[in-house]
Scaffold this motif. Structure first.
Motif, mmCIF file in Angstrom:
data_model
loop_
_atom_site.group_PDB
_atom_site.id
_atom_site.type_symbol
_atom_site.label_atom_id
_atom_site.label_comp_id
_atom_site.label_asym_id
_atom_site.label_seq_id
_atom_site.Cartn_x
_atom_site.Cartn_y
_atom_site.Cartn_z
ATOM 1 N N LEU A 1 0.978 -1.308 -0.024
ATOM 2 C CA LEU A 1 -0.073 -0.059 -0.033
ATOM 3 C C LEU A 1 0.767 1.091 0.000
ATOM 4 O O LEU A 1 0.481 2.293 -0.727
ATOM 5 C CB LEU A 1 -0.986 0.201 1.274
ATOM 6 N N ARG A 2 1.782 1.271 1.041
ATOM 7 C CA ARG A 2 2.700 2.494 0.848
ATOM 8 C C ARG A 2 3.775 2.651 -0.321
ATOM 9 O O ARG A 2 4.146 3.710 -0.286
ATOM 10 C CB ARG A 2 3.515 2.448 2.363
ATOM 11 N N ALA A 3 3.637 1.586 -0.863
ATOM 12 C CA ALA A 3 4.478 1.710 -2.190
ATOM 13 C C ALA A 3 3.791 2.661 -3.212
ATOM 14 O O ALA A 3 4.239 2.852 -4.250
ATOM 15 C CB ALA A 3 4.803 0.235 -2.666
ATOM 16 N N LEU A 4 2.436 2.689 -2.852
ATOM 17 C CA LEU A 4 1.648 3.541 -3.772
ATOM 18 C C LEU A 4 1.460 5.055 -3.418
ATOM 19 O O LEU A 4 0.899 5.819 -3.895
ATOM 20 C CB LEU A 4 0.077 2.982 -3.979
ATOM 21 N N ASP A 5 2.328 5.498 -2.559
ATOM 22 C CA ASP A 5 1.977 7.056 -1.958
ATOM 23 C C ASP A 5 2.359 7.811 -3.134
ATOM 24 O O ASP A 5 1.313 8.855 -2.941
ATOM 25 C CB ASP A 5 3.373 7.051 -0.775
#
Length: 413
Positions: free
Chosen positions: A247-251
Motif C-alpha cells: 500500500l505504501r509503495a503507492l504513496d
C-alpha cells in the motif's frame, strides 16, 4: 545545521506579544520542541509550545497585565494556555522530574534550561529558540536532527521507564523524521521494556498508531516493530505487513494511502470482526471504524482488478463500484485490492482504474419509493422489494435502462 531560524510564525505579532508578556522582571521564554525541529527541517510548524522560567501563577499574572487571555489548561503540571490575537500558545514552566511512574511523573518547577531539556524524550525534541530565532541545543539535538537520527536523551531505558508510550514514539518519530537504521541503543531498550506497553491506555496507543501508520517511513518501521515484538501488542493482530508495504509503495499515486483508517484496515488483514477488534483495541472513532469496514467491503466487490485482466476495467464496472460504495470507499477499496495483489505502482490497469474512479460521475438511481407507489405498487414491503429488483436490473444493464423500463422491472413478479 544553522543554529538560527527565521520563520513567519516566529515573527508573528501574536507570538511576539506573548514574549513581551513573559519576558519581564528577569524571566525568559523560548519556543521548544516541534516548531523548532520542523522549521529546521524545512517542514511546517503546527503547534507552537513555549517554555518559561516563570511559574504558572506568575504566567497568568503577566498575561493579565498585557491583556492576554490565560487558561489554566494544565496548571498543576505547569502549563497555561495564553491566547494572543485569537491564537493559543501553550506555555509551560521549566520542569525537572522528582519521581516517575511509567505513565506520568511528579515534577517540580525550576529555572534550569539544561534540566528541563534532560527530562524530554529525544534529542531532536529538546531544541529551543528565543524570540530572535537563536537556537539553543542543551543535549546535542542539532547533529542528530541533521543526520535524521532519532535518539533518546541519556539512557534510553530511563527515558522509557518515565513513560512507556515513548516506545511507540521512538518508532513513530523514526517513521516521520528518521533516516537510515533505527538507533541501536534505543531499539534494544524498547525490546527489553516492551511489557510496559500493557499499562498504557488504549487511547494513547491509538493516537500514536494513527500518526505512525501515516508517516513517510511507516512500512519499514512497522516491520521493525514486528521484529521487536511490538505489533501484536498494540494492534491486536499479527498484521498484514506485506500488503501494508505494498500500500505504501503507492504513496506517489494516491494520498489516500496515508489515511490511518485505510492503512489500519490493510494492516489488520482480516474480516469485519478483525476490524472491529482493532478499532476497539485502539479506541478508533466511529468514522474511522466505518471507513475501515467500507474499504474492506469495497475491496471485495469483484471488478477484475490487477494484472490478470488483459484489458482495462470496463467503465460499467467503475460506475458500478462508485454506485455501490461511494467515491471514498471505492478508491479505498481499490487501493486495498491493489495492496493485496502486490503488483506495485507499475500496474497500469490499477493506475488507470484509480484515475477513472476519481473522475467518473457516480450514477444516480432514477427511481424513488414514491415513484413506485404512484405506479400502483402497494405501500409497504413491496416498495422496498421493487426498488431492489429495479436497482439490480439497472446495474446489470450497465445503468442503461430508462425510468419506464425500471418501473416495469420493479413491478415484475
Amino acid at each position: 545545521m544553522n543554529a538560527r531560524i527565521t520563520a513567519d510564525w516566529l515573527r508573528a505579532p501574536a507570538l511576539q506579544a506573548v514574549f513581551d508578556a513573559l519576558e519581564t522582571d528577569g524571566d525568559t521564554a523560548r519556543v521548544v520542541g516541534g516548531a523548532v525541529r520542523n522549521t529546521l527541517l524545512g517542514l511546517p510548524a503546527t503547534d507552537i509550545d513555549i517554555s518559561t522560567t516563570a511559574e504558572p501563577a506568575l504566567v497568568m499574572e503577566k498575561a493579565a497585565a498585557k491583556g492576554l487571555k490565560a487558561v489554566p489548561t494544565g496548571f498543576d503540571h505547569g502549563t497555561v494556555t495564553l491566547v494572543s490575537a485569537g491564537t493559543p500558545y501553550e506555555v509551560t514552566t521549566l520542569r525537572e522530574d522528582v519521581e516517575t511512574h511509567g505513565r506520568s511523573a511528579t515534577v517540580r518547577f525550576g529555572r534550569n534550561w539544561q534540566h528541563d531539556a534532560e527530562r524530554r524524550d529525544f534529542t531532536m525534541n529538546a531544541l529551543y529558540a528565543d524570540r530572535s530565532g537563536q537556537v539553543f541545543d542543551p543535549v546535542g539535538g542539532l547533529p542528530d536532527l541533521e543526520a535524521r537520527h532519532v535518539r533518546f536523551i541519556g539512557d534510553p531505558r530511563l527515558r522509557i521507564a518515565e513513560d512507556y508510550l515513548r516506545i511507540l514514539r521512538f518508532f513513530r518519530f523514526h517513521a516521520q523524521y528518521g533516516a537510515g537504521d533505527l538507533d541501536a541503543a534505543g531499539f534494544a531498550a524498547v525490546i527489553d521494556l516492551r511489557d510496559g506497553l500493557a499499562g498504557l491506555s488504549a487511547e494513547r496507543i491509538g493516537m500514536e498508531m494513527r500518526k505512525l501508520v501515516a508517516a513517510p517511513r511507516a512500512a519499514e518501521t512497522v516491520l521493525a516493530m514486528r521484529e521487536a515484538g511490538i505489533v501484536s501488542r498494540v494492534l491486536a493482530t499479527h498484521g498484514g505487513l506485506k500488503p501494508f508495504q505494498n500500500l505504501r509503495a503507492l504513496d506517489a499515486l494516491a494520498p489516500e494511502t496515508r489515511a490511518p483508517a485505510l492503512a489500519l484496515a490493510v494492516l489488520s488483514d482480516g474480516g469485519e470482526d478483525d476490524l472491529d477488534d482493532m478499532a476497539d483495541h485502539l479506541r478508533l472513532s466511529n468514522a474511522e471504524r466505518k471507513r475501515m469496514k467500507a474499504a474492506r467491503a469495497a475491496s471485495d466487490i469483484p471488478c477484475g482488478w490487477g494484472a490478470a485482466r488483459p484489458a482495462p476495467v470496463p467503465d460499467t464496472e467503475i460506475r458500478r463500484l462508485l454506485f455501490l460504495a461511494g467515491r471514498e470507499a471505492a478508491i479505498d477499496g481499490m487501493l486495498h485490492a491493489w495492496a493485496n495483489a502486490g503488483t506495485g505502482p507499475q500496474d497500469d490497469l490499477f493506475a488507470d482504474a484509480l484515475t477513472r474512479l476519481r473522475d467518473a460521475e457516480i450514477p444516480v438511481f432514477p427511481l424513488t419509493g414514491k415513484d413506485l407507489v404512484s405506479a400502483g405498487v402497494p405501500a409497504g414491503p413491496k416498495v422496498g422489494e421493487g426498488l431492489q429488483k429495479a436497482q439490480a436490473a439497472w446495474i446489470d444493464s450497465g445503468f442503461a435502462l430508462d425510468r419506464e423500463a425500471l418501473l416495469a422491472a420493479a413491478k415484475a413478479d
